[in-house]
Scaffold this motif. Structure first.
Motif, PDB file in Angstrom:
ATOM      1  N   GLY A  50       0.807  -1.219   0.000  1.00 45.93           N
ATOM      2  CA  GLY A  50       0.000   0.000   0.000  1.00 45.93           C
ATOM      3  C   GLY A  50       0.836   1.262   0.000  1.00 45.93           C
ATOM      4  N   GLY A  51       2.127   1.138   0.272  1.00 51.79           N
ATOM      5  CA  GLY A  51       2.954   2.326   0.216  1.00 51.79           C
ATOM      6  C   GLY A  51       4.006   2.378   1.289  1.00 51.79           C
ATOM      7  N   GLY A  52       3.655   2.023   2.513  1.00 53.98           N
ATOM      8  CA  GLY A  52       4.600   2.129   3.612  1.00 53.98           C
ATOM      9  C   GLY A  52       5.667   1.052   3.579  1.00 53.98           C
ATOM     10  N   GLY A  53       5.328  -0.100   2.995  1.00 54.69           N
ATOM     11  CA  GLY A  53       6.287  -1.191   2.942  1.00 54.69           C
ATOM     12  C   GLY A  53       6.515  -1.859   4.281  1.00 54.69           C
ATOM     13  N   PHE A  54       5.518  -1.801   5.158  1.00 55.31           N
ATOM     14  CA  PHE A  54       5.651  -2.446   6.471  1.00 55.31           C
ATOM     15  C   PHE A  54       5.701  -3.959   6.282  1.00 55.31           C
ATOM     16  CE2 PHE A  54       4.179  -3.925  10.627  1.00 55.31           C
ATOM     17  CZ  PHE A  54       4.916  -3.112  11.468  1.00 55.31           C
ATOM     18  N   PRO A  55       6.617  -4.641   6.994  1.00 60.84           N
ATOM     19  CA  PRO A  55       6.719  -6.089   6.808  1.00 60.84           C
ATOM     20  C   PRO A  55       5.402  -6.796   7.137  1.00 60.84           C
ATOM     21  CG  PRO A  55       8.577  -5.250   8.066  1.00 60.84           C
ATOM     22  CD  PRO A  55       7.618  -4.123   7.914  1.00 60.84           C
ATOM     23  N   ALA A  56       4.887  -7.530   6.165  1.00 62.37           N
ATOM     24  CA  ALA A  56       3.595  -8.192   6.355  1.00 62.37           C
ATOM     25  C   ALA A  56       3.684  -9.210   7.495  1.00 62.37           C
ATOM     26  CB  ALA A  56       3.166  -8.864   5.054  1.00 62.37           C
TER      27      ALA A  56
ATOM     28  N   GLY B  20      13.211 -10.009  -7.018  1.00 60.61           N
ATOM     29  CA  GLY B  20      13.398  -8.804  -6.235  1.00 60.61           C
ATOM     30  C   GLY B  20      14.712  -8.807  -5.488  1.00 60.61           C
ATOM     31  N   SER B  21      14.857  -7.871  -4.548  1.00 64.77           N
ATOM     32  CA  SER B  21      16.108  -7.792  -3.798  1.00 64.77           C
ATOM     33  C   SER B  21      15.900  -8.332  -2.384  1.00 64.77           C
ATOM     34  CB  SER B  21      16.603  -6.340  -3.767  1.00 64.77           C
ATOM     35  OG  SER B  21      15.629  -5.496  -3.196  1.00 64.77           O
ATOM     36  N   ALA B  22      16.996  -8.403  -1.630  1.00 64.89           N
ATOM     37  CA  ALA B  22      16.961  -9.070  -0.327  1.00 64.89           C
ATOM     38  C   ALA B  22      15.934  -8.445   0.617  1.00 64.89           C
ATOM     39  CB  ALA B  22      18.345  -9.026   0.301  1.00 64.89           C
ATOM     40  N   GLU B  23      15.960  -7.129   0.704  1.00 67.43           N
ATOM     41  CA  GLU B  23      15.048  -6.465   1.637  1.00 67.43           C
ATOM     42  C   GLU B  23      13.691  -6.196   1.006  1.00 67.43           C
ATOM     43  OE1 GLU B  23      15.695  -5.726   4.922  1.00 67.43           O
ATOM     44  OE2 GLU B  23      17.406  -7.019   4.474  1.00 67.43           O
ATOM     45  N   ASN B  24      13.631  -6.323  -0.313  1.00 65.78           N
ATOM     46  CA  ASN B  24      12.397  -6.007  -1.025  1.00 65.78           C
ATOM     47  C   ASN B  24      12.055  -7.126  -2.004  1.00 65.78           C
ATOM     48  OD1 ASN B  24      11.648  -2.849  -0.570  1.00 65.78           O
ATOM     49  ND2 ASN B  24      13.859  -3.173  -0.477  1.00 65.78           N
ATOM     50  N   PRO B  25      11.677  -8.288  -1.476  1.00 62.72           N
ATOM     51  CA  PRO B  25      11.406  -9.398  -2.391  1.00 62.72           C
ATOM     52  C   PRO B  25      10.087  -9.235  -3.138  1.00 62.72           C
ATOM     53  CG  PRO B  25      11.051 -10.078  -0.124  1.00 62.72           C
ATOM     54  CD  PRO B  25      11.500  -8.651  -0.065  1.00 62.72           C
TER      55      PRO B  25
ATOM     56  N   SER C 175      18.931  12.082 -11.785  1.00 65.05           N
ATOM     57  CA  SER C 175      19.873  11.187 -11.099  1.00 65.05           C
ATOM     58  C   SER C 175      19.138  10.015 -10.455  1.00 65.05           C
ATOM     59  CB  SER C 175      20.648  11.966 -10.040  1.00 65.05           C
ATOM     60  OG  SER C 175      19.753  12.483  -9.069  1.00 65.05           O
ATOM     61  N   ALA C 176      17.845  10.159 -10.227  1.00 62.09           N
ATOM     62  CA  ALA C 176      17.081   9.089  -9.581  1.00 62.09           C
ATOM     63  C   ALA C 176      16.834   7.909 -10.508  1.00 62.09           C
ATOM     64  CB  ALA C 176      15.748   9.633  -9.091  1.00 62.09           C
ATOM     65  N   LEU C 177      17.144   8.078 -11.806  1.00 57.90           N
ATOM     66  CA  LEU C 177      16.921   6.961 -12.727  1.00 57.90           C
ATOM     67  C   LEU C 177      17.806   5.772 -12.364  1.00 57.90           C
ATOM     68  CD1 LEU C 177      16.573   8.858 -16.124  1.00 57.90           C
ATOM     69  CD2 LEU C 177      14.785   7.768 -14.790  1.00 57.90           C
ATOM     70  N   GLU C 178      18.889   6.047 -11.636  1.00 60.66           N
ATOM     71  CA  GLU C 178      19.788   4.981 -11.194  1.00 60.66           C
ATOM     72  C   GLU C 178      19.237   4.247  -9.975  1.00 60.66           C
ATOM     73  OE1 GLU C 178      23.024   4.742 -12.683  1.00 60.66           O
ATOM     74  OE2 GLU C 178      22.107   6.119 -14.117  1.00 60.66           O
ATOM     75  N   LEU C 179      18.336   4.883  -9.253  1.00 57.84           N
ATOM     76  CA  LEU C 179      17.852   4.315  -7.992  1.00 57.84           C
ATOM     77  C   LEU C 179      17.127   3.009  -8.214  1.00 57.84           C
ATOM     78  CD1 LEU C 179      16.167   7.255  -6.044  1.00 57.84           C
ATOM     79  CD2 LEU C 179      18.230   6.040  -5.400  1.00 57.84           C
ATOM     80  N   PRO C 180      17.280   2.059  -7.269  1.00 59.98           N
ATOM     81  CA  PRO C 180      16.441   0.864  -7.367  1.00 59.98           C
ATOM     82  C   PRO C 180      15.016   1.192  -6.922  1.00 59.98           C
ATOM     83  CG  PRO C 180      17.852   0.714  -5.438  1.00 59.98           C
ATOM     84  CD  PRO C 180      18.215   2.000  -6.147  1.00 59.98           C
ATOM     85  N   LEU C 181      14.059   0.575  -7.578  1.00 61.20           N
ATOM     86  CA  LEU C 181      12.661   0.753  -7.191  1.00 61.20           C
ATOM     87  C   LEU C 181      12.406  -0.126  -5.979  1.00 61.20           C
ATOM     88  CD1 LEU C 181      10.864   0.611 -10.625  1.00 61.20           C
ATOM     89  CD2 LEU C 181      10.559   2.428  -8.958  1.00 61.20           C
ATOM     90  N   ASP C 182      12.660   0.397  -4.793  1.00 62.68           N
ATOM     91  CA  ASP C 182      12.250  -0.321  -3.598  1.00 62.68           C
ATOM     92  C   ASP C 182      11.826   0.685  -2.534  1.00 62.68           C
ATOM     93  OD1 ASP C 182      14.433   0.397  -1.888  1.00 62.68           O
ATOM     94  OD2 ASP C 182      15.686  -1.082  -2.901  1.00 62.68           O
ATOM     95  N   PHE C 183      11.221   0.164  -1.491  1.00 63.11           N
ATOM     96  CA  PHE C 183      10.608   1.048  -0.497  1.00 63.11           C
ATOM     97  C   PHE C 183      11.634   1.976   0.140  1.00 63.11           C
ATOM     98  CE2 PHE C 183       7.698  -2.551  -0.725  1.00 63.11           C
ATOM     99  CZ  PHE C 183       6.501  -1.899  -0.878  1.00 63.11           C
TER     100      PHE C 183
ATOM    101  N   GLY D 275      13.480  10.907  -0.707  1.00 63.53           N
ATOM    102  CA  GLY D 275      12.489  11.938  -0.439  1.00 63.53           C
ATOM    103  C   GLY D 275      11.164  11.712  -1.140  1.00 63.53           C
ATOM    104  N   ALA D 276      11.053  10.612  -1.883  1.00 65.32           N
ATOM    105  CA  ALA D 276       9.759  10.279  -2.480  1.00 65.32           C
ATOM    106  C   ALA D 276       9.203   9.092  -1.696  1.00 65.32           C
ATOM    107  CB  ALA D 276       9.922   9.912  -3.942  1.00 65.32           C
ATOM    108  N   MET D 277       8.287   8.364  -2.231  1.00 62.93           N
ATOM    109  CA  MET D 277       7.921   7.100  -1.643  1.00 62.93           C
ATOM    110  C   MET D 277       7.342   6.183  -2.694  1.00 62.93           C
ATOM    111  SD  MET D 277       4.688   8.078   0.729  1.00 62.93           S
ATOM    112  CE  MET D 277       3.060   8.296   0.080  1.00 62.93           C
ATOM    113  N   MET D 278       7.290   4.900  -2.349  1.00 66.10           N
ATOM    114  CA  MET D 278       6.737   3.921  -3.275  1.00 66.10           C
ATOM    115  C   MET D 278       5.253   4.197  -3.478  1.00 66.10           C
ATOM    116  SD  MET D 278       7.457   1.096  -4.923  1.00 66.10           S
ATOM    117  CE  MET D 278       8.452  -0.183  -4.212  1.00 66.10           C
ATOM    118  N   GLY D 279       4.584   4.559  -2.378  1.00 69.09           N
ATOM    119  CA  GLY D 279       3.140   4.720  -2.456  1.00 69.09           C
ATOM    120  C   GLY D 279       2.549   3.437  -2.947  1.00 69.09           C
TER     121      GLY D 279
END
Lengths: 282, 623
Positions: free
Chosen positions: B183-189, B359-364, B422-430, B437-441
């Protein structure tokens, strides 16, 4: 397989279409009444677990300004003026429950003062003339700003009137609309039909926005007129007829001071009563 | 038909697998984007053509409406099974040709290709970086059909949980999967699940949040319309694993098709004994209800959402007690986004290790993004978490259209943030998005080009949030209009010296003092644009908008060297302010120009540029 289910699962008795389950009694959370100990601005205090930070601070003699908080009403935490710092974060003290030992609350850090100043700088533009808001604003060095004064109607939307009306029963008024346009009103923005003219809203309003007038045995509030019923004992007009009817009849129609006298004489009668042998005292 | 045991479910699945499949199928995309561009008319025309050709029995050749196929830009889409061809921009008039040539004849119709370079959907650039798990059944099943869902492997996770795993193991699989709230916060389910499992009090409630309200975002809608049963199965497994009696799916009123399909699927699942009391004849029951929201943005916030389900005004409450302790009707409640729930069947069926492979380790796992704005290919994109922002914008999206330059990408809805190149390099994770300064939302991404003014963008989102503020707490109710006022002044040339710093302090205080998540994050549009585009704010303070977006705050100037005298700007100008003819470079007459920006947008060669007005200062607009 059913045999592998570890816990019995209640709730199957309710068929589809049934209303939500009525609240079931919960097991007590803890058998022992617990106190938690900590400090407010360095002052040590021990309070029952779950006590709000605001209450603990006041017990310590630490003053925290409030607007939407009222001791007699359920808290709402919406004015954000009573913030304090706990665990390095801002918390709304009127609702923050103290649940852990060793809490350290601070009510006068720069972050707290900034937050209060911010809230007051916004509210002073809504109620620039209200004495209580002006006094607080002066205290925190905040002045009204004509650039942002869009609708200075004198109401800070704390909702105390609405909660008082709900607590007393009529639920005649509510906050309607949303965002900046939210305001206190009767249903459909008309004079509230369910109002009984009890004045609870006006008396707990912190800004004096809700006004009323009394003249010739009548009271005007919320654009409605109520007739004030005379006290059967002394003739003083305190309660509206609608109010007496709402709370069920004429027994309570006596004005507060006469009611006190009546109760005192009842008590005297009871004290003078001598029970005949063998009968229990009433 | 009601299934009374797990064996009966297996039997039904076997019989579905043995049923003869049609030789060829047309899937007309029934996703939100394609429906909006006329897919329903296309589908009706295809159906009529099938009748004409005598295929209406659907045995050998079939045509159906599917879930969202993703490439909304080229809609209405039609996918061909088993070849995997994708047609785009299909019109009702193409139906007969599609049915005769492709459906019956098995021949590809070149002129309807969704992509000029390739026929197969999976080799189109838009789909190359994708991994479609959540959307895995989109285009393979009829969304509202329980039998299609069962035939495509649906309810095998619940079957496995009920027959072999048991509640403990099902719970353990979700906990170990590392799934984070979509939903956006990325709280561990897993932590939420454990909290509910260990909570005191009955009954326990599960809620699926389908109150998607971000402008430009429609992935939850596509899910609820495209594969509603995956959400329902996920919740049923959750109820089994955590011991919950009742669930609610909260859907916004503006999604009538989602409501209709969810209701239809709940009914179908109940009739088949997969929902309700004594599921598959076992001593396990779970009731699910669909609740329609009234349309307030704030009702996507968990406490406001529970208030709305309870029938009260949708307003957040101060949250010092977790919803898993006291939520709906003060009972333990677990609330997750619909996409989180749709992940549950996959995880329970395939195990946590399988899930962590993507996905990645913290963001599967994967996440569905709705990619809109100034990119070549817009639509729904499902990527493994941890893919770069660039792979989404430039890979799947194909980058900014020719002649324009990438400027920023706005991620996470109105309360998200705008990120620079420069954010184009960022991984899409929470974590990476929040750190920037943005968020996944919920996964909405809006790409902006050099004609977008970031101050104006901040103003737009602030206006949205100010209009959606519930008005309960003072900072959000009174503070957002203050920020909006300053931003409006800035974009209309009335800014005062020091407004940029004032905005920053106001936004910081709003974030620090607001009551709910919506209010706290309402400062993000301002804070994130200030962080990366502060210069533009300072320019606006001085009365200049470099993007040519804020009217009256710039002057279009044609660069004589770059101008190719194509005349596009001249055609676009409504005021007749562009002068010059033939092969000579064009000029803009300052006295006639109304600064509408049409010439800037019309030029494909970056020859028209926004320049500071010679007279400078905001007074220029009155001239």
């Amino acid at each position: 397989m059913p045999g592998q289910l570890e816990t019995p699962r209640p709730g199957n008795g309710r068929g589809p279409g049934a209303p939500p389950a009525s609240p079931q009694p919960e097991p007590p959370r803890s058998a022992t009444p617990l106190l938690v100990e900590g400090t407010v601005n360095g002052i040590r205090i021990s309070v029952p677990k779950g006590t709000t930070l605001l209450r603990a601070a006041r017990l310590c003699g630490v003053e925290i300004p409030t607007l939407c908080h009222h001791e007699g009403l359920p808290p709402e935490g919406s004015c954000r003026l009573c913030v304090a710092e706990i665990r390095g974060q801002l918390a709304v003290s009127c609702m923050f429950p103290l649940r852990d030992d060793g809490f350290k609350a601070l009510t006068d850090t720069p972050a707290v003062m900034d937050a209060r100043r911010y809230v007051l700088s916004l509210l002073i533009n809504r109620a620039p003339k209200a004495p209580r808001i002006r006094k607080l604003a002066d205290e925190y060095g905040v002045a009204p700003d004509p650039r942002f004064m869009k609708d200075p109607d004198g109401c800070v939307r704390c909702g105390r009137c609405v909660r008082a009306c709900r607590a007393n029963g009529p639920e005649a008024i509510a906050l309607a609309g949303r965002g900046f346009g939210r305001s206190v009103t009767g249903p459909f923005r008309k004079p509230p039909e369910a109002c009984i003219g009890c004045l609870a809203c006006a008396l707990c309003c912190p800004t004096g926005k809700i006004t009323f007038a009394e003249k010739d045995g009548a009271r005007r509030i919320w654009d409605r007129e109520f007739s004030l019923a005379p006290c059967p004992e002394c003739g003083a007009r305190v309660f509206t007829a609608e109010q007496i009817a709402f709370y069920g009849g004429s027994a309570s129609a006596a004005c507060p001071s006469c009611r006190k006298k009546l109760m005192a004489s009842e008590l005297k009668k009871a004290a003078a009563y001598e029970a005949p042998d063998g009968l229990p005292l009433p | 038909m009601r299934l009374n045991s797990i064996e009966e479910l297996r039997e039904l699945r076997r019989s579905l697998a043995e049923a003869p499949a049609p030789e060829r199928r047309l899937w007309v995309c029934g996703g939100p984007g394609c429906l909006a561009s006329g897919a329903l008319d296309v589908f009706r025309a295809v159906e009529a053509a099938c009748r004409e050709e005598g295929f209406s029995d659907g045995v050998r050749f079939r045509a159906d409406l599917s879930g969202c196929l993703g490439l909304c830009e080229r809609g209405p889409l039609v996918e061909v099974e088993p070849e995997g061809w994708l047609y785009g921009g299909v019109k009702p008039g193409d139906a007969r040709e599609l049915v005769r040539e492709t459906l019956a004849g098995g021949r590809f119709v070149e002129r309807l290709a969704a992509d000029p370079k390739c026929r197969e959907k999976d080799s189109i650039a838009f789909y190359l970086p994708q991994k479609r798990l959540i959307m895995g059944r989109f285009g393979r099943t009829r969304p509202e059909s329980l039998t299609d869902y069962l035939a495509a492997g649906g309810y095998s996770a619940l079957e496995l949980a009920l027959s072999e795993l048991g509640p403990e193991e099902a719970f353990r699989r979700v906990e170990l999967s590392g799934l984070r709230g979509r939903g956006g916060g990325g709280f561990p389910a897993g932590r939420k699940w454990r909290a509910l499992k260990e909570a005191r009090g009955r009954p326990r409630y599960l809620i699926a949040n389908g109150d998607e309200g971000d402008p430009g975002a429609f992935m939850n809608r596509a899910l609820m319309e495209g594969d509603p049963l995956s959400v329902i199965e996920g919740m049923t497994i959750g109820a089994f694993a955590m011991g919950a009696e009742e669930g609610f799916v909260y859907v916004r009123h503006e999604y009538p098709l989602s409501v209709e399909r969810l209701n239809g699927c709940v009914k179908a699942a109940e009739d088949m004994g997969l929902l309700g009391s004594r599921i598959l004849g076992l001593d396990f029951g779970f009731r699910l209800r669909i609740v329609e929201g009234g349309g307030a943005f704030v009702c996507g916030e968990s406490t406001a959402l529970t208030a709305s389900i309870e029938g009260r005004e949708g307003q957040p409450r101060v949250k010092y007690v977790r919803t898993t302790e006291a939520g709906l009707w003060e009972k333990p409640t677990l609330l997750q986004n619909v996409e989180s729930w749709a992940n549950v069947p996959m995880i329970v069926k395939n195990g946590p290790d399988w899930f962590r492979e993507t996905g990645s380790a913290e963001n599967p796992g994967t996440k569905v993004f709705s990619l809109v704005g100034k990119v070549r290919r817009t639509g729904l994109v499902e990527l493994p978490l941890g893919s770069s922002v660039g792979s989404l914008v430039n890979g799947a999206g194909g980058g900014v259209p020719k002649g324009r330059r990438f400027k920023a990408v706005q991620s996470g809805g109105p309360s998200g943030g705008c990120l620079p190149e420069s954010a184009l390099e960022l991984p899409l994770d929470f974590d990476a998005l929040a750190g920037a300064g943005a968020m996944m939302g919920s996964g909405g991404l809006i790409v902006m080009d050099d004609l977008s003014c970031l101050v104006d963008t901040a103003r737009y989102f602030t206006a949205f949030l100010s209009g959606e503020s519930c008005g309960k707490c003072a900072p959000c109710r009174e503070g957002l209009p203050v920020i909006l006022e300053v931003l409006t002044d800035m974009t209309e040339g009335r800014a005062r010296v020091g407004d940029t710093d004032f905005l920053e302090s106001q936004a910081r205080m709003l974030a620090a003092t607001a009551l709910c998540g919506l209010g706290k994050s309402a400062a993000n549009p301002v804070l994130s644009t200030l962080r990366y585009f502060r210069e533009e704010y300072l320019e606006h303070e001085g009365g200049f908008c470099r993007s040519g977006r804020c009217s009256g705050m710039y002057l279009p100037v044609v660069d004589g060297k770059a101008c190719r005298a194509c005349g596009a700007c001249q055609k676009a100008c409504p005021a007749g302010a562009v002068e010059g003819s033939g092969k000579e470079p064009r000029r803009v007459a300052a006295d006639k120009c109304v600064t509408c920006g049409a010439c800037l947008a019309a030029c494909s060669f970056e020859a028209v540029k926004a320049r500071r007005r010679p007279e400078g200062g905001p007074d220029a607009r009155t001239a």
